[in-house]
Scaffold this active site. Structure first.
Site, PDB file in Angstrom:
ATOM      1  CG  ASP A  51      -2.088  -1.042   0.925  1.00 26.31           C
ATOM      2  OD1 ASP A  51      -2.520  -1.166  -0.240  1.00 26.31           O
ATOM      3  OD2 ASP A  51      -2.504  -1.714   1.877  1.00 26.31           O
ATOM      4  N   GLY A  71      -7.931 -18.386  -6.492  1.00 23.17           N
ATOM      5  CA  GLY A  71      -8.437 -17.144  -5.913  1.00 23.17           C
ATOM      6  C   GLY A  71      -9.039 -17.376  -4.548  1.00 23.17           C
ATOM      7  CD1 TRP A  79      -9.914  -2.346  -3.904  1.00 22.49           C
ATOM      8  CD2 TRP A  79      -9.642  -0.156  -4.354  1.00 22.49           C
ATOM      9  NE1 TRP A  79      -9.889  -1.661  -2.710  1.00 22.49           N
ATOM     10  CE2 TRP A  79      -9.726  -0.319  -2.949  1.00 22.49           C
ATOM     11  CE3 TRP A  79      -9.487   1.121  -4.877  1.00 22.49           C
ATOM     12  CZ2 TRP A  79      -9.640   0.745  -2.054  1.00 22.49           C
ATOM     13  CZ3 TRP A  79      -9.399   2.196  -3.991  1.00 22.49           C
ATOM     14  CH2 TRP A  79      -9.484   2.005  -2.614  1.00 22.49           C
ATOM     15  CG  ASP A 108      -7.486  -4.144  -2.445  1.00 18.10           C
ATOM     16  OD1 ASP A 108      -7.853  -5.191  -3.001  1.00 18.10           O
ATOM     17  OD2 ASP A 108      -7.881  -3.808  -1.325  1.00 18.10           O
ATOM     18  NE  ARG A 168     -12.641  -0.898   0.345  1.00 23.45           N
ATOM     19  CZ  ARG A 168     -13.230  -1.368   1.422  1.00 23.45           C
ATOM     20  NH1 ARG A 168     -14.524  -1.215   1.606  1.00 23.45           N
ATOM     21  NH2 ARG A 168     -12.541  -2.027   2.341  1.00 23.45           N
ATOM     22  CB  THR A 193     -13.007 -13.578  -0.553  1.00 27.29           C
ATOM     23  OG1 THR A 193     -13.326 -12.177  -0.543  1.00 27.29           O
ATOM     24  CG2 THR A 193     -13.532 -14.218   0.722  1.00 27.29           C
TER      25      THR A 193
HETATM   26  N1  GLY Z   1      -7.243  -1.780   0.276  1.00 35.91           N
HETATM   27  C1  GLY Z   1      -7.918  -2.307   1.402  1.00 35.91           C
HETATM   28  C2  GLY Z   1      -9.368  -2.142   1.353  1.00 35.91           C
HETATM   29  O1  GLY Z   1      -9.932  -1.714   0.353  1.00 35.91           O
HETATM   30  O2  GLY Z   1      -9.993  -2.442   2.363  1.00 35.91           O
END
Ligand code: GLY
Length: 403
Positions: A120, A239, A257, A181, A253, A241
């Site tokens: 991040d 994959g 992203w 993300d 979300r 989650t």
């Molecule tokens: N990037 C972490 C989230 O979206 O929670």
């Protein structure tokens, strides 16, 4: 290339005849009032990831040695980014000065490597330091952002062409794992190539984005949140989650992203595969957005499910749609993306913002951080506030992205 279904555009959005921007100035005024109120409390301290009962407090330490309000975690830069957006909207030096206090903090953070063992760094340094450099020419901010890009590169497995998201590179639970993300962390690398002339950052970003395109997107254009590769050979594994309802569902979300991340890779590379994929992901997202314009936290859910909305997912998707609108070759596509973004941002202002909540110091209510962990459920969060304001700024100005 893997065949990925395209469901087509959301017909309700496609046929809507008018784009209504009448809410925009009021929404921006409201947001700026809240930001200004927060300056006192959050210039020398950072707010927490999410609100508690609608109110941000000073960031809570999660490790020894961390101080309340300190610069750790993955979300502090969203507040700095909000300050830079507010500075751009108003040219008021109060916002710039507060953001520059943060730049100092981010400089120290990367030099001392405080909580930097994750991907991040892209979110953190794009919104705090690349922004500072682009807006004010701050060379120290540029240096800090380049240090962050170099540190992000230590997580890159060259043979596999992936950036590991979380944890120690030798931790078996995390080794070779990417998450969707990360598409938003890649602009830091593209930018690093632009300013240094060294291609290694961009090469890594392109390889990672291509692997995400190949594996993290399913055949129906929904997405896995996370995906494991063999880091030595690059062989795709499976994959899984982390924040979604299940391994086979589509975390809202995460999809958002992708809706924003792929067009950003397109913006830097002009590879049409990234835009094609972004459109498919956007169709999947918009076709599962309920009538009021704001998605549930997992796209499995719709009205009547009793589940919570994630306003932040829709705010991110709106910014992605506005980025996509810039690169569409045909008028209908441009209008569709722009119009869908306006519908979302208007809904966010009218039904999800804090305009009627004088007790809240946030911008946008009703987000979800991580439902499986019961974290920040039906609360405001820093990234939701940031992308909501970025979306408004994009509608108001010819905004040049920090990304
Ligand atoms: N990037 C972490 C989230 O979206 O929670």
């Amino acid at each position: 290339m893997k065949k990925v279904n395209n469901e087509g555009r959301n017909t309700a959005l496609l046929t809507a005849d008018k784009t209504d921007l009448s809410f925009l100035d009021e929404a921006i005024d409201h947001a700026l009032q809240k930001v200004r109120l927060n300056l006192g409390q959050f210039t020398h301290a950072f707010p927490d990831d999410t609100t508690v009962d609608g109110v941000y407090k000073r960031r809570k330490p999660f490790l020894q040695d961390q101080e309340e309000g300190g610069n750790f975690g993955w979300t502090t830069s969203f507040w700095t980014g909000i300050l830079w957006l507010s500075y751009e909207l108003t040219e008021d030096d109060e916002y710039r000065k507060a953001a520059e206090v943060h730049v100092e903090s981010f400089k120290k953070r990367i030099i001392e490597k405080v909580d930097c063992e994750h991907h991040d760094l892209g979110f953190l340094y794009t919104l705090s330091c690349v922004s500072a450099y682009k807006l004010t020419g701050n060379e120290e901010a540029k240096d800090a952002a380049l240090r962050a890009a170099d540190y992000l590169m230590t997580r890159y497995f060259e043979k596999a062409g992936i950036i590991q998201a979380w944890g120690d590179l030798n931790d078996p639970a995390q080794r070779g794992r990417i998450i969707i993300d990360c598409l938003m962390n890649l602009p830091l690398l593209y930018w690093a190539t632009e300013v240094t002339g060294h291609s290694k950052y961009r090469d890594a970003a392109i390889a990672h984005a291509n692997n995400a395109l190949k594996c993290i997107v399913r055949e129906d254009a929904s997405t896995f949140h996370t995906y494991y590769f063999d880091p030595e050979t690059g062989t795709p594994k499976y994959g899984k989650t982390h924040q979604g309802f299940g391994d086979d569902s589509c975390w809202a979300r995460g999809q958002a992203w992708g809706v924003y991340g792929f067009p950003l890779s397109y913006a830097y590379t002009k590879d049409p595969a990234f835009m094609e994929m972004a459109e498919k992901l956007a169709n999947y997202f918009l076709n599962r957005t309920p009538k009021d314009g704001v998605a549930y936290w997992d796209l499995l859910f719709n009205d009547g499910s009793g589940e919570e909305k994630d306003s932040s997912a829709s705010a991110i998707a709106a910014c992605g749609l506005l980025e996509m609108a810039k690169w569409q070759s045909e008028d209908e596509g441009r209008r569709y993306c722009y119009h869908a973004a306006v519908v979302i941002l208007k809904a966010l202002y009218e039904q999800y913002s804090t305009k009627d909540s004088s007790d809240s110091n946030a911008l946008l209510l009703h987000g979800v951080y991580a439902k499986p962990e019961n974290l920040g459920v039906d609360e405001a969060n820093l990234w939701g506030d940031y992308y909501y304001l970025e979306g408004l700024v994009r509608l108001k100005t010819e905004w040049q992205p920090y990304w």
